[in-house]
Design a protein around this motif. Structure first.
Motif, PDB file in Angstrom:
ATOM      1  N   ASP A   1       0.831  -1.210   0.000  1.00 23.68           N
ATOM      2  CA  ASP A   1       0.000   0.000   0.000  1.00 23.68           C
ATOM      3  C   ASP A   1       0.862   1.255   0.000  1.00 23.68           C
ATOM      4  OD1 ASP A   1      -2.214  -1.547  -0.016  1.00 23.68           O
ATOM      5  OD2 ASP A   1      -2.648  -1.371   2.115  1.00 23.68           O
ATOM      6  N   ASP A   2       1.930   1.250   0.794  1.00 20.62           N
ATOM      7  CA  ASP A   2       2.818   2.412   0.842  1.00 20.62           C
ATOM      8  C   ASP A   2       3.531   2.609  -0.491  1.00 20.62           C
ATOM      9  OD1 ASP A   2       2.103   2.753   3.479  1.00 20.62           O
ATOM     10  OD2 ASP A   2       3.779   1.561   4.242  1.00 20.62           O
ATOM     11  N   ALA A   3       3.938   1.503  -1.124  1.00 16.65           N
ATOM     12  CA  ALA A   3       4.660   1.611  -2.389  1.00 16.65           C
ATOM     13  C   ALA A   3       3.771   2.121  -3.519  1.00 16.65           C
ATOM     14  CB  ALA A   3       5.248   0.253  -2.764  1.00 16.65           C
ATOM     15  N   LEU A   4       2.477   1.791  -3.465  1.00 20.31           N
ATOM     16  CA  LEU A   4       1.576   2.164  -4.557  1.00 20.31           C
ATOM     17  C   LEU A   4       0.861   3.483  -4.327  1.00 20.31           C
ATOM     18  CD1 LEU A   4      -0.062  -1.299  -5.323  1.00 20.31           C
ATOM     19  CD2 LEU A   4       1.656  -0.126  -6.692  1.00 20.31           C
ATOM     20  N   THR A   5       0.764   3.929  -3.081  1.00 25.91           N
ATOM     21  CA  THR A   5      -0.053   5.118  -2.794  1.00 25.91           C
ATOM     22  C   THR A   5       0.753   6.186  -2.075  1.00 25.91           C
ATOM     23  OG1 THR A   5      -0.871   4.009  -0.782  1.00 25.91           O
ATOM     24  CG2 THR A   5      -2.191   3.768  -2.766  1.00 25.91           C
ATOM     25  N   SER A   6       0.446   6.380  -0.810  1.00 28.56           N
ATOM     26  CA  SER A   6       0.939   7.560  -0.089  1.00 28.56           C
ATOM     27  C   SER A   6       2.355   7.435   0.462  1.00 28.56           C
ATOM     28  CB  SER A   6      -0.018   7.880   1.076  1.00 28.56           C
ATOM     29  OG  SER A   6      -0.084   6.788   1.970  1.00 28.56           O
TER      30      SER A   6
ATOM     31  N   ASP B   1       7.451   5.001 -11.718  1.00 28.09           N
ATOM     32  CA  ASP B   1       6.231   4.190 -11.692  1.00 28.09           C
ATOM     33  C   ASP B   1       6.414   3.043 -10.714  1.00 28.09           C
ATOM     34  OD1 ASP B   1       4.671   5.542 -13.661  1.00 28.09           O
ATOM     35  OD2 ASP B   1       5.949   4.696 -15.213  1.00 28.09           O
ATOM     36  N   VAL B   2       5.381   2.814  -9.912  1.00 25.27           N
ATOM     37  CA  VAL B   2       5.304   1.623  -9.080  1.00 25.27           C
ATOM     38  C   VAL B   2       3.980   0.970  -9.420  1.00 25.27           C
ATOM     39  CG1 VAL B   2       5.293   0.686  -6.755  1.00 25.27           C
ATOM     40  CG2 VAL B   2       6.669   2.698  -7.260  1.00 25.27           C
ATOM     41  N   ASP B   3       4.051  -0.210 -10.019  1.00 26.11           N
ATOM     42  CA  ASP B   3       2.837  -0.827 -10.536  1.00 26.11           C
ATOM     43  C   ASP B   3       2.856  -2.319 -10.236  1.00 26.11           C
ATOM     44  OD1 ASP B   3       0.424  -1.011 -11.722  1.00 26.11           O
ATOM     45  OD2 ASP B   3       1.070  -0.387 -13.722  1.00 26.11           O
ATOM     46  N   LEU B   4       1.697  -2.953 -10.439  1.00 26.58           N
ATOM     47  CA  LEU B   4       1.571  -4.389 -10.262  1.00 26.58           C
ATOM     48  C   LEU B   4       1.939  -5.100 -11.559  1.00 26.58           C
ATOM     49  CD1 LEU B   4      -1.742  -4.236  -8.257  1.00 26.58           C
ATOM     50  CD2 LEU B   4       0.504  -4.765  -7.352  1.00 26.58           C
ATOM     51  N   PRO B   5       2.361  -6.367 -11.471  1.00 24.24           N
ATOM     52  CA  PRO B   5       2.948  -7.020 -12.645  1.00 24.24           C
ATOM     53  C   PRO B   5       1.981  -7.358 -13.770  1.00 24.24           C
ATOM     54  CG  PRO B   5       2.842  -8.530 -10.789  1.00 24.24           C
ATOM     55  CD  PRO B   5       2.486  -7.179 -10.255  1.00 24.24           C
ATOM     56  N   ASN B   6       0.667  -7.582 -13.486  1.00 25.15           N
ATOM     57  CA  ASN B   6      -0.261  -7.933 -14.560  1.00 25.15           C
ATOM     58  C   ASN B   6      -1.669  -7.470 -14.209  1.00 25.15           C
ATOM     59  OD1 ASN B   6      -1.529 -10.095 -12.922  1.00 25.15           O
ATOM     60  ND2 ASN B   6       0.429 -11.132 -13.241  1.00 25.15           N
ATOM     61  N   ASP B   7      -2.575  -7.583 -15.180  1.00 21.43           N
ATOM     62  CA  ASP B   7      -3.944  -7.082 -15.018  1.00 21.43           C
ATOM     63  C   ASP B   7      -4.715  -7.842 -13.948  1.00 21.43           C
ATOM     64  OD1 ASP B   7      -3.471  -5.232 -16.976  1.00 21.43           O
ATOM     65  OD2 ASP B   7      -4.302  -6.466 -18.598  1.00 21.43           O
ATOM     66  N   GLU B   8      -4.503  -9.132 -13.862  1.00 20.31           N
ATOM     67  CA  GLU B   8      -5.248  -9.936 -12.875  1.00 20.31           C
ATOM     68  C   GLU B   8      -4.899  -9.511 -11.454  1.00 20.31           C
ATOM     69  OE1 GLU B   8      -5.928 -14.648 -11.702  1.00 20.31           O
ATOM     70  OE2 GLU B   8      -4.712 -14.092 -13.440  1.00 20.31           O
ATOM     71  N   VAL B   9      -3.607  -9.369 -11.193  1.00 17.38           N
ATOM     72  CA  VAL B   9      -3.175  -8.927  -9.864  1.00 17.38           C
ATOM     73  C   VAL B   9      -3.644  -7.500  -9.608  1.00 17.38           C
ATOM     74  CG1 VAL B   9      -1.167  -8.479  -8.412  1.00 17.38           C
ATOM     75  CG2 VAL B   9      -1.200 -10.474  -9.900  1.00 17.38           C
ATOM     76  N   ARG B  10      -3.572  -6.665 -10.646  1.00 12.43           N
ATOM     77  CA  ARG B  10      -4.001  -5.279 -10.498  1.00 12.43           C
ATOM     78  C   ARG B  10      -5.493  -5.186 -10.152  1.00 12.43           C
ATOM     79  NH1 ARG B  10      -2.561  -3.929 -15.112  1.00 12.43           N
ATOM     80  NH2 ARG B  10      -0.386  -3.493 -14.572  1.00 12.43           N
ATOM     81  N   LYS B  11      -6.320  -6.023 -10.792  1.00  9.44           N
ATOM     82  CA  LYS B  11      -7.754  -6.021 -10.515  1.00  9.44           C
ATOM     83  C   LYS B  11      -8.036  -6.490  -9.090  1.00  9.44           C
ATOM     84  CE  LYS B  11     -12.160  -7.869 -12.186  1.00  9.44           C
ATOM     85  NZ  LYS B  11     -12.816  -8.744 -13.199  1.00  9.44           N
TER      86      LYS B  11
END
Length: 319
Positions: free
Chosen positions: A150-155, A188-198
Protein backbone atom coordinates in the motif's frame (compact mmCIF):
# COMPACT_ATOMS: atom_id res chain seq x y z
CA UNK A 1 78.41 13.03 -51.81
CA UNK A 2 79.24 13.43 -48.17
CA UNK A 3 77.74 16.93 -48.16
CA UNK A 4 74.51 15.65 -49.65
CA UNK A 5 74.12 13.02 -46.93
CA UNK A 6 74.89 15.61 -44.30
CA UNK A 7 72.25 17.93 -45.70
CA UNK A 8 69.70 15.14 -45.68
CA UNK A 9 70.41 14.40 -42.01
CA UNK A 10 70.14 18.06 -41.18
CA UNK A 11 66.82 18.28 -42.95
CA UNK A 12 65.51 15.24 -41.09
CA UNK A 13 66.77 16.62 -37.78
CA UNK A 14 65.20 19.97 -38.53
CA UNK A 15 61.93 18.22 -39.35
CA UNK A 16 61.98 16.39 -36.06
CA UNK A 17 62.76 19.59 -34.19
CA UNK A 18 59.95 21.34 -35.99
CA UNK A 19 57.52 18.57 -35.16
CA UNK A 20 58.60 18.67 -31.53
CA UNK A 21 58.19 22.45 -31.46
CA UNK A 22 54.72 22.18 -32.98
CA UNK A 23 53.70 19.47 -30.54
CA UNK A 24 55.06 21.51 -27.65
CA UNK A 25 53.31 24.62 -28.92
CA UNK A 26 49.93 22.97 -29.28
CA UNK A 27 50.06 20.85 -26.08
CA UNK A 28 51.36 23.35 -23.54
CA UNK A 29 48.03 25.12 -23.17
CA UNK A 30 44.38 24.08 -22.79
CA UNK A 31 41.01 25.70 -21.99
CA UNK A 32 38.41 24.72 -19.46
CA UNK A 33 34.79 25.83 -20.01
CA UNK A 34 32.47 26.81 -17.18
CA UNK A 35 30.68 23.48 -17.55
CA UNK A 36 33.92 21.46 -17.44
CA UNK A 37 36.54 20.25 -15.00
CA UNK A 38 39.93 18.75 -15.81
CA UNK A 39 42.49 16.29 -14.45
CA UNK A 40 46.21 16.84 -15.17
CA UNK A 41 48.38 13.72 -15.50
CA UNK A 42 52.19 13.79 -15.30
CA UNK A 43 53.64 10.71 -16.97
CA UNK A 44 50.28 9.00 -16.38
CA UNK A 45 50.08 9.90 -12.68
CA UNK A 46 47.39 12.22 -11.30
CA UNK A 47 48.96 15.60 -10.66
CA UNK A 48 46.10 18.02 -10.02
CA UNK A 49 42.40 18.75 -10.61
CA UNK A 50 41.38 21.97 -12.36
CA UNK A 51 37.87 23.38 -12.07
CA UNK A 52 38.56 27.07 -12.72
CA UNK A 53 37.34 28.04 -16.21
CA UNK A 54 39.71 29.78 -18.62
CA UNK A 55 43.08 29.30 -20.35
CA UNK A 56 45.63 27.11 -18.53
CA UNK A 57 49.20 26.01 -19.27
CA UNK A 58 51.03 22.73 -18.63
CA UNK A 59 54.12 20.82 -19.68
CA UNK A 60 53.98 19.56 -23.26
CA UNK A 61 52.89 16.09 -24.23
CA UNK A 62 53.94 13.41 -23.47
CA UNK A 63 55.09 14.80 -20.14
CA UNK A 64 51.64 16.00 -19.11
CA UNK A 65 48.17 15.29 -20.50
CA UNK A 66 44.65 16.54 -19.76
CA UNK A 67 41.32 14.69 -19.26
CA UNK A 68 38.19 16.82 -19.20
CA UNK A 69 34.88 15.91 -17.60
CA UNK A 70 31.50 17.65 -17.47
CA UNK A 71 30.14 19.45 -14.40
CA UNK A 72 26.53 18.98 -15.49
CA UNK A 73 23.92 16.96 -13.64
CA UNK A 74 23.37 13.50 -15.12
CA UNK A 75 20.23 11.34 -14.96
CA UNK A 76 20.48 7.62 -14.40
CA UNK A 77 17.38 5.81 -15.63
CA UNK A 78 16.89 2.67 -13.57
CA UNK A 79 14.61 0.02 -15.08
CA UNK A 80 13.94 1.67 -18.42
CA UNK A 81 15.51 3.56 -21.32
CA UNK A 82 14.15 6.87 -22.52
CA UNK A 83 14.92 8.67 -25.76
CA UNK A 84 13.32 11.86 -27.00
CA UNK A 85 10.97 12.00 -24.03
CA UNK A 86 9.56 8.51 -24.76
CA UNK A 87 10.26 5.18 -23.09
CA UNK A 88 11.80 2.95 -25.75
CA UNK A 89 12.71 -0.03 -23.58
CA UNK A 90 11.79 -1.46 -20.18
CA UNK A 91 13.83 -3.84 -18.04
CA UNK A 92 11.28 -5.74 -15.95
CA UNK A 93 13.98 -8.07 -14.71
CA UNK A 94 15.55 -5.13 -12.89
CA UNK A 95 12.30 -3.53 -11.71
CA UNK A 96 10.48 -6.63 -10.37
CA UNK A 97 10.70 -6.60 -6.56
CA UNK A 98 9.05 -8.20 -3.52
CA UNK A 99 7.53 -5.95 -0.85
CA UNK A 100 7.69 -6.48 2.87
CA UNK A 101 4.23 -8.09 2.89
CA UNK A 102 5.26 -10.54 0.13
CA UNK A 103 3.67 -8.87 -2.88
CA UNK A 104 5.31 -8.31 -6.26
CA UNK A 105 5.62 -4.81 -7.72
CA UNK A 106 7.43 -3.18 -10.62
CA UNK A 107 9.40 -0.08 -9.58
CA UNK A 108 11.63 2.14 -11.70
CA UNK A 109 13.51 5.26 -10.70
CA UNK A 110 15.52 8.27 -11.87
CA UNK A 111 18.70 9.23 -10.01
CA UNK A 112 20.17 12.72 -10.41
CA UNK A 113 23.94 12.70 -9.92
CA UNK A 114 27.07 14.61 -10.81
CA UNK A 115 30.85 14.17 -10.81
CA UNK A 116 32.37 15.93 -7.81
CA UNK A 117 35.85 14.34 -7.80
CA UNK A 118 36.95 13.77 -11.40
CA UNK A 119 40.21 11.99 -10.55
CA UNK A 120 38.38 9.34 -8.51
CA UNK A 121 35.67 9.05 -11.15
CA UNK A 122 38.28 8.37 -13.86
CA UNK A 123 40.78 6.15 -12.09
CA UNK A 124 39.36 4.92 -8.77
CA UNK A 125 37.03 2.32 -10.27
CA UNK A 126 36.06 0.61 -13.48
CA UNK A 127 32.73 1.78 -14.99
CA UNK A 128 31.54 3.99 -12.11
CA UNK A 129 28.15 4.53 -13.79
CA UNK A 130 27.51 0.78 -13.66
CA UNK A 131 28.46 0.80 -9.99
CA UNK A 132 25.91 3.59 -9.46
CA UNK A 133 23.25 1.57 -11.31
CA UNK A 134 23.87 -1.53 -9.19
CA UNK A 135 23.92 0.55 -5.99
CA UNK A 136 20.58 2.08 -6.98
CA UNK A 137 19.13 -1.39 -7.54
CA UNK A 138 20.38 -2.59 -4.15
CA UNK A 139 19.07 0.48 -2.32
CA UNK A 140 15.64 0.40 -3.96
CA UNK A 141 15.19 -3.34 -3.41
CA UNK A 142 16.20 -2.97 0.23
CA UNK A 143 13.64 -0.22 0.90
CA UNK A 144 10.83 -1.85 -1.12
CA UNK A 145 11.55 -5.13 0.65
CA UNK A 146 10.82 -3.52 4.01
CA UNK A 147 7.75 -1.55 2.86
CA UNK A 148 4.11 -2.59 2.48
CA UNK A 149 2.53 -2.72 -0.95
CA UNK A 150 0.00 0.00 0.00
CA UNK A 151 2.82 2.41 0.84
CA UNK A 152 4.66 1.61 -2.39
CA UNK A 153 1.58 2.16 -4.56
CA UNK A 154 -0.05 5.12 -2.79
CA UNK A 155 0.94 7.56 -0.09
CA UNK A 156 4.29 6.09 0.96
CA UNK A 157 6.29 6.99 -2.16
CA UNK A 158 7.85 10.10 -0.65
CA UNK A 159 9.08 8.12 2.35
CA UNK A 160 10.48 5.40 0.07
CA UNK A 161 12.32 8.02 -2.01
CA UNK A 162 13.84 9.57 1.11
CA UNK A 163 15.04 6.20 2.41
CA UNK A 164 16.46 5.17 -0.97
CA UNK A 165 18.37 8.43 -1.28
CA UNK A 166 19.82 8.06 2.22
CA UNK A 167 20.90 4.46 1.62
CA UNK A 168 22.25 5.16 -1.90
CA UNK A 169 24.24 8.17 -0.68
CA UNK A 170 25.82 6.04 2.04
CA UNK A 171 26.78 3.33 -0.48
CA UNK A 172 28.31 5.78 -2.96
CA UNK A 173 30.26 7.45 -0.18
CA UNK A 174 31.56 4.05 0.88
CA UNK A 175 32.59 3.15 -2.68
CA UNK A 176 34.39 6.53 -3.02
CA UNK A 177 34.08 6.81 -6.81
CA UNK A 178 33.86 10.62 -7.07
CA UNK A 179 30.06 10.78 -7.51
CA UNK A 180 27.46 12.71 -5.49
CA UNK A 181 23.76 11.75 -5.50
CA UNK A 182 21.56 14.85 -5.75
CA UNK A 183 18.03 13.39 -5.88
CA UNK A 184 16.03 10.23 -6.48
CA UNK A 185 12.53 10.03 -7.93
CA UNK A 186 10.22 7.03 -8.25
CA UNK A 187 8.75 7.05 -11.74
CA UNK A 188 6.23 4.19 -11.69
CA UNK A 189 5.30 1.62 -9.08
CA UNK A 190 2.84 -0.83 -10.54
CA UNK A 191 1.57 -4.39 -10.26
CA UNK A 192 2.95 -7.02 -12.65
CA UNK A 193 -0.26 -7.93 -14.56
CA UNK A 194 -3.94 -7.08 -15.02
CA UNK A 195 -5.25 -9.94 -12.88
CA UNK A 196 -3.17 -8.93 -9.86
CA UNK A 197 -4.00 -5.28 -10.50
CA UNK A 198 -7.75 -6.02 -10.52
CA UNK A 199 -7.54 -8.04 -7.31
CA UNK A 200 -5.58 -5.30 -5.59
CA UNK A 201 -8.11 -2.70 -6.78
CA UNK A 202 -10.93 -4.75 -5.24
CA UNK A 203 -9.05 -4.99 -1.96
CA UNK A 204 -8.37 -1.25 -2.03
CA UNK A 205 -12.04 -0.46 -2.71
CA UNK A 206 -13.10 -2.70 0.15
CA UNK A 207 -10.61 -1.01 2.46
CA UNK A 208 -11.87 2.42 1.42
CA UNK A 209 -15.46 1.32 2.11
CA UNK A 210 -14.41 0.03 5.52
CA UNK A 211 -12.67 3.31 6.33
CA UNK A 212 -15.75 5.25 5.21
CA UNK A 213 -18.01 3.19 7.47
CA UNK A 214 -15.61 3.61 10.37
CA UNK A 215 -15.53 7.37 9.84
CA UNK A 216 -19.33 7.52 9.70
CA UNK A 217 -19.57 5.45 12.89
CA UNK A 218 -17.06 7.68 14.66
CA UNK A 219 -18.98 10.75 13.49
CA UNK A 220 -22.26 9.32 14.86
CA UNK A 221 -20.56 8.34 18.11
CA UNK A 222 -19.14 11.83 18.54
CA UNK A 223 -22.56 13.35 17.82
CA UNK A 224 -24.34 11.12 20.33
CA UNK A 225 -21.58 11.69 22.90
CA UNK A 226 -21.96 15.47 22.59
CA UNK A 227 -25.75 15.20 22.85
CA UNK A 228 -25.43 13.01 25.94
CA UNK A 229 -22.97 15.45 27.49
CA UNK A 230 -25.40 18.29 26.76
CA UNK A 231 -28.27 16.38 28.36
CA UNK A 232 -26.09 15.58 31.33
CA UNK A 233 -25.17 19.24 31.76
CA UNK A 234 -28.85 20.23 31.47
CA UNK A 235 -29.89 17.68 34.12
CA UNK A 236 -27.11 18.81 36.43
CA UNK A 237 -28.12 22.47 35.93
CA UNK A 238 -31.76 21.65 36.62
CA UNK A 239 -30.81 19.69 39.73
CA UNK A 240 -28.68 22.57 40.95
CA UNK A 241 -31.62 24.93 40.36
CA UNK A 242 -34.01 22.62 42.26
CA UNK A 243 -31.49 22.36 45.05
CA UNK A 244 -31.25 26.13 45.39
CA UNK A 245 -35.06 26.52 45.17
CA UNK A 246 -35.70 23.93 47.87
CA UNK A 247 -33.07 25.43 50.12
CA UNK A 248 -34.67 28.88 49.69
CA UNK A 249 -38.13 27.42 50.27
CA UNK A 250 -36.90 25.69 53.40
CA UNK A 251 -35.43 28.97 54.62
CA UNK A 252 -38.79 30.68 53.92
CA UNK A 253 -40.72 27.94 55.75
CA UNK A 254 -38.43 28.28 58.74
CA UNK A 255 -38.91 32.06 58.80
CA UNK A 256 -42.68 31.65 58.44
CA UNK A 257 -42.79 29.10 61.25
CA UNK A 258 -40.70 31.30 63.52
CA UNK A 259 -43.02 34.26 62.88
CA UNK A 260 -46.11 32.11 63.48
CA UNK A 261 -44.63 30.71 66.65
CA UNK A 262 -43.94 34.21 67.93
CA UNK A 263 -47.64 35.13 67.36
CA UNK A 264 -48.73 31.87 68.97
CA UNK A 265 -46.83 32.70 72.14
CA UNK A 266 -48.63 36.05 72.33
CA UNK A 267 -52.17 34.87 71.43
CA UNK A 268 -52.53 31.15 71.65
CA UNK A 269 -56.34 30.79 71.21
CA UNK A 270 -56.64 33.26 68.35
CA UNK A 271 -53.69 31.73 66.57
CA UNK A 272 -55.08 28.25 67.16
CA UNK A 273 -58.49 29.09 65.63
CA UNK A 274 -56.79 30.92 62.76
CA UNK A 275 -54.68 27.90 61.93
CA UNK A 276 -57.75 25.67 62.04
CA UNK A 277 -59.64 27.91 59.59
CA UNK A 278 -56.67 28.17 57.20
CA UNK A 279 -56.23 24.40 57.29
CA UNK A 280 -59.93 23.85 56.50
CA UNK A 281 -59.64 26.22 53.53
CA UNK A 282 -56.66 24.26 52.22
CA UNK A 283 -58.16 20.81 52.85
CA UNK A 284 -61.72 21.62 51.75
CA UNK A 285 -61.29 24.50 49.30
CA UNK A 286 -64.83 24.36 47.84
CA UNK A 287 -66.78 23.84 51.12
CA UNK A 288 -69.14 26.55 52.40
CA UNK A 289 -68.25 27.56 55.94
CA UNK A 290 -70.80 28.81 58.45
CA UNK A 291 -70.10 30.46 61.82
CA UNK A 292 -72.84 29.44 64.28
CA UNK A 293 -73.60 30.20 67.94
CA UNK A 294 -75.57 27.43 69.59
CA UNK A 295 -76.48 28.61 73.13
CA UNK A 296 -79.57 26.39 73.61
CA UNK A 297 -82.08 28.84 72.18
CA UNK A 298 -82.77 29.73 68.58
CA UNK A 299 -80.00 28.58 66.25
CA UNK A 300 -78.27 31.51 64.75
CA UNK A 301 -75.68 31.39 61.95
CA UNK A 302 -73.76 33.79 59.87
CA UNK A 303 -73.15 32.79 56.23
CA UNK A 304 -69.86 34.06 54.99
CA UNK A 305 -70.13 32.96 51.35
CA UNK A 306 -71.05 35.64 48.76
CA UNK A 307 -74.69 36.20 47.96
CA UNK A 308 -75.51 34.93 44.45
CA UNK A 309 -76.83 37.45 41.98
CA UNK A 310 -80.55 37.20 41.15
CA UNK A 311 -81.39 36.60 37.56
CA UNK A 312 -82.98 39.53 35.69
CA UNK A 313 -86.65 39.50 34.91
CA UNK A 314 -87.41 38.15 31.47
CA UNK A 315 -89.68 39.78 28.93
CA UNK A 316 -93.32 40.41 29.79
CA UNK A 317 -94.54 37.80 27.30
CA UNK A 318 -93.13 35.01 29.48
CA UNK A 319 -94.98 33.50 32.47
Amino acid sequence: MFNNIRNIYMLIAGGFVGIIVLIAGFTTWYTVDESEQAVILTFGKIDEEVSTPGLHFKLPWPIQSVNKLSKETFSLQFGYKEEGGKVVEEYQKDTKMITGDENIVLADMVVQWKITEPAKFLYRSYEPEKILYNATSASLRSVIGSSKIDDALTSGKAQIEAEVRELLTALIKKYDIGISVLAVKLQDVDLPNDEVRKAFTNVTDARETMNTKINEANKYRNKRTKEAEGEKDAIISQAEGDKVARIEKAHGDVAKFNALYAEYKNSKEITKHRLMMETLEQVLPYTQIYIMNDDGSTLKYLPIHPVPKTSSVKGSGEQ
